[in-house]
Design an enzyme around this catalytic site. Structure first.
Site, PDB file in Angstrom:
ATOM      1  N   SER A   8     -13.066  -2.291   6.213  1.00 50.41           N
ATOM      2  CA  SER A   8     -12.091  -3.500   5.527  1.00 50.41           C
ATOM      3  C   SER A   8     -12.392  -4.095   6.663  1.00 50.41           C
ATOM      4  CB  SER A   8     -11.032  -2.749   5.400  1.00 50.41           C
ATOM      5  OG  SER A   8      -9.799  -3.619   4.942  1.00 50.41           O
ATOM      6  N   HIS A  32     -15.469  -5.624   3.097  1.00 53.31           N
ATOM      7  CA  HIS A  32     -13.935  -5.263   2.384  1.00 53.31           C
ATOM      8  C   HIS A  32     -12.858  -6.462   2.994  1.00 53.31           C
ATOM      9  CE1 HIS A  32     -11.700  -4.033  -0.733  1.00 53.31           C
ATOM     10  NE2 HIS A  32     -11.009  -3.365   0.058  1.00 53.31           N
ATOM     11  N   ASP A  34      -9.801  -7.906   2.807  1.00 50.39           N
ATOM     12  CA  ASP A  34      -8.252  -7.629   1.703  1.00 50.39           C
ATOM     13  C   ASP A  34      -7.407  -8.996   1.925  1.00 50.39           C
ATOM     14  OD1 ASP A  34      -8.312  -4.767   0.787  1.00 50.39           O
ATOM     15  OD2 ASP A  34      -8.448  -4.556   3.091  1.00 50.39           O
ATOM     16  N   MET A  36      -4.001 -10.533   0.781  1.00 44.33           N
ATOM     17  CA  MET A  36      -2.820  -9.667  -0.089  1.00 44.33           C
ATOM     18  C   MET A  36      -1.605 -11.676   0.135  1.00 44.33           C
ATOM     19  SD  MET A  36      -2.406  -6.696   2.004  1.00 44.33           S
ATOM     20  CE  MET A  36      -4.037  -5.618   2.278  1.00 44.33           C
ATOM     21  N   HIS A  65     -11.220  -8.453  -1.905  1.00 46.22           N
ATOM     22  CA  HIS A  65     -10.570  -8.044  -3.007  1.00 46.22           C
ATOM     23  C   HIS A  65      -9.326  -8.480  -2.911  1.00 46.22           C
ATOM     24  CE1 HIS A  65      -7.689  -3.888  -2.696  1.00 46.22           C
ATOM     25  NE2 HIS A  65      -7.265  -4.548  -3.764  1.00 46.22           N
ATOM     26  N   MET A  67      -5.551  -9.550  -4.413  1.00 41.65           N
ATOM     27  CA  MET A  67      -4.478  -8.534  -4.273  1.00 41.65           C
ATOM     28  C   MET A  67      -3.579  -9.813  -3.817  1.00 41.65           C
ATOM     29  SD  MET A  67      -4.356  -5.278  -1.661  1.00 41.65           S
ATOM     30  CE  MET A  67      -6.385  -6.085  -0.629  1.00 41.65           C
ATOM     31  N   MET A 135      -8.303   2.520  -6.331  1.00 39.54           N
ATOM     32  CA  MET A 135      -7.490   2.388  -4.930  1.00 39.54           C
ATOM     33  C   MET A 135      -6.532   3.755  -5.173  1.00 39.54           C
ATOM     34  SD  MET A 135      -7.373  -0.472  -3.576  1.00 39.54           S
ATOM     35  CE  MET A 135      -5.966   0.028  -2.788  1.00 39.54           C
ATOM     36  N   GLY A 142      -2.909  -1.228   5.615  1.00 32.46           N
ATOM     37  CA  GLY A 142      -3.839  -0.189   6.043  1.00 32.46           C
ATOM     38  C   GLY A 142      -3.201   0.782   6.633  1.00 32.46           C
ATOM     39  N   GLY A 143      -3.930   2.078   6.718  1.00 31.45           N
ATOM     40  CA  GLY A 143      -3.435   2.764   7.487  1.00 31.45           C
ATOM     41  C   GLY A 143      -2.344   3.766   6.714  1.00 31.45           C
ATOM     42  N   ASP A 173     -10.864   3.141  -2.236  1.00 38.27           N
ATOM     43  CA  ASP A 173     -10.552   2.114  -1.178  1.00 38.27           C
ATOM     44  C   ASP A 173      -9.088   3.039  -0.997  1.00 38.27           C
ATOM     45  OD1 ASP A 173      -9.449  -0.200   0.589  1.00 38.27           O
ATOM     46  OD2 ASP A 173      -9.231  -1.172  -1.095  1.00 38.27           O
ATOM     47  N   GLY A 174      -8.722   2.978   0.273  1.00 37.46           N
ATOM     48  CA  GLY A 174      -7.553   3.380   1.046  1.00 37.46           C
ATOM     49  C   GLY A 174      -7.586   4.553   1.618  1.00 37.46           C
ATOM     50  N   GLY A 175      -7.642   5.492   2.735  1.00 36.58           N
ATOM     51  CA  GLY A 175      -6.986   6.278   3.406  1.00 36.58           C
ATOM     52  C   GLY A 175      -8.524   7.419   4.107  1.00 36.58           C
ATOM     53  N   SER A 196      -8.895   1.475   9.128  1.00 37.97           N
ATOM     54  CA  SER A 196      -8.414   2.034  10.163  1.00 37.97           C
ATOM     55  C   SER A 196      -8.734   3.013  10.666  1.00 37.97           C
ATOM     56  CB  SER A 196      -6.600   2.744  10.070  1.00 37.97           C
ATOM     57  OG  SER A 196      -7.104   3.688   9.269  1.00 37.97           O
TER      58      SER A 196
HETATM   59  C1  DX5 Z   1      -4.802  -1.747   1.252  1.00 36.24           C
HETATM   60  C2  DX5 Z   1      -6.305  -2.550   0.662  1.00 36.24           C
HETATM   61  C3  DX5 Z   1      -7.302  -1.096   1.513  1.00 36.24           C
HETATM   62  C4  DX5 Z   1      -7.499  -1.368   3.160  1.00 36.24           C
HETATM   63  C5  DX5 Z   1      -7.396  -0.045   3.714  1.00 36.24           C
HETATM   64  O1  DX5 Z   1      -4.088  -2.501   0.296  1.00 36.24           O
HETATM   65  O2  DX5 Z   1      -6.766  -2.851  -0.127  1.00 36.24           O
HETATM   66  O3  DX5 Z   1      -8.606  -2.092   2.171  1.00 36.24           O
HETATM   67  O4  DX5 Z   1      -7.778  -1.903   4.750  1.00 36.24           O
HETATM   68  O5  DX5 Z   1      -6.677   0.786   5.333  1.00 36.24           O
HETATM   69  P1  DX5 Z   1      -7.123   2.052   5.462  1.00 36.24           P
HETATM   70  O6  DX5 Z   1      -8.887   2.760   5.037  1.00 36.24           O
HETATM   71  O7  DX5 Z   1      -6.806   2.451   7.040  1.00 36.24           O
HETATM   72  O8  DX5 Z   1      -6.416   2.738   4.723  1.00 36.24           O
HETATM   73 ZN    ZN Z   2      -8.722  -3.013  -0.321  1.00 33.41          ZN
END
Ligand code: DX5
Ligand code: ZN
Length: 220
Positions: A8, A32, A34, A36, A65, A67, A135, A142-143, A173-175, A196
């Site tokens: 991402s 990926h 993101d 927003m 993605h 958002m 999700m 991120g992070g 996706d996420g963490g 991250s």
């Molecule tokens: C969060 C995003 C994720 C994000 C993931 O809203 O949709 O794609 O980049 O980042 P990490 O891998 O750091 O959780």
């Molecule tokens: Zn994402």
């Protein structure tokens, strides 16, 4: 079952985005992106002009993605910019008109749901999509830490998709990092998104490789 890693770029250094992509390309199956809007989520990131620039620099699948509160207003711009697929949030309401627009534009169709949204919210659409994104953090940043409770939804999605023999890829996706990748893969993820854990690392390709190996050990 496909086993794919999607770095991402949210966690990349935007001032050197092309170099960041080059640094990770060897270990990336998709990129990926993101998007927003500062409304659907509090954060504000990137849009079609950046996708257009990325398109000139990489052949990787651009997995956008969205958002955003009004994805329907942006699909055409993302398609013209060179996006390969767009993923929309079910929390916005009936996604079927968006699916139709995406198909018309030649985009792969993705649907996603937030950690607190039940699997039943996306279940009715599984026959109409190419990708279901689970999700595993609250969207926006991120992070954040992986939310293990979503693994139950992923397992359920895996079961339904396999039972009905649907051509739907399951993405999480996420963490995602070396510690969480194995449980996500075991629960049935085809595609792992990691931001991250890849880009906040001196050697992003090596970090990506370690996540891939933790998820799908050699010989598994
Ligand atoms: C969060 C995003 C994720 C994000 C993931 O809203 O949709 O794609 O980049 O980042 P990490 O891998 O750091 O959780
Ligand atoms: Zn994402």
């Amino acid at each position: 079952m496909p086993r794919k890693l999607a770095p991402s770029i949210l966690s990349a250094d935007f001032a050197q985005l092309a170099d960041e992509v080059d640094r990770v390309s060897a270990e990336a199956d998709l990129l990926h992106v993101d998007v927003m809007d500062g409304h659907f989520v509090p954060n504000l990131t990137i849009g079609p002009p950046v996708v257009q620039s990325l398109r000139k620099r990489t052949d990787l699948f651009l997995d956008c993605h969205l958002m955003v509160t009004n994805p329907g207003d942006l699909l055409e711009d993302f398609a013209s910019a060179g996006a390969d697929g767009c993923t929309v949030h079910v929390e916005l309401g009936d996604p079927r008109p968006l699916f139709a627009r995406m198909r018309d534009l030649g985009l792969r169709v993705g649907l996603t749901h937030n950690p607190e949204t039940p699997f039943d919210a996306v279940r009715p659409y599984l026959e109409e999509i190419d990708l279901l994104l689970v999700m595993s953090v609250h969207p926006g940043f991120g992070g954040q830490s992986f939310i293990p409770a979503v693994l139950e939804k992923l397992r359920e999605a895996r079961r339904v998709v396999d039972e009905r023999q649907l051509a739907v890829e399951l993405e999480i996706d996420g963490g995602i990092n070396v510690d969480t990748a194995a449980s996500a893969a075991a629960a049935g993820a085809d595609i792992l998104v990691a931001g991250s854990a890849i880009f906040h690392h001196d050697a992003p390709a090596a970090a990506a490789r370690r996540i891939r190996e933790a998820a799908w050990p050699a010989g598994s």
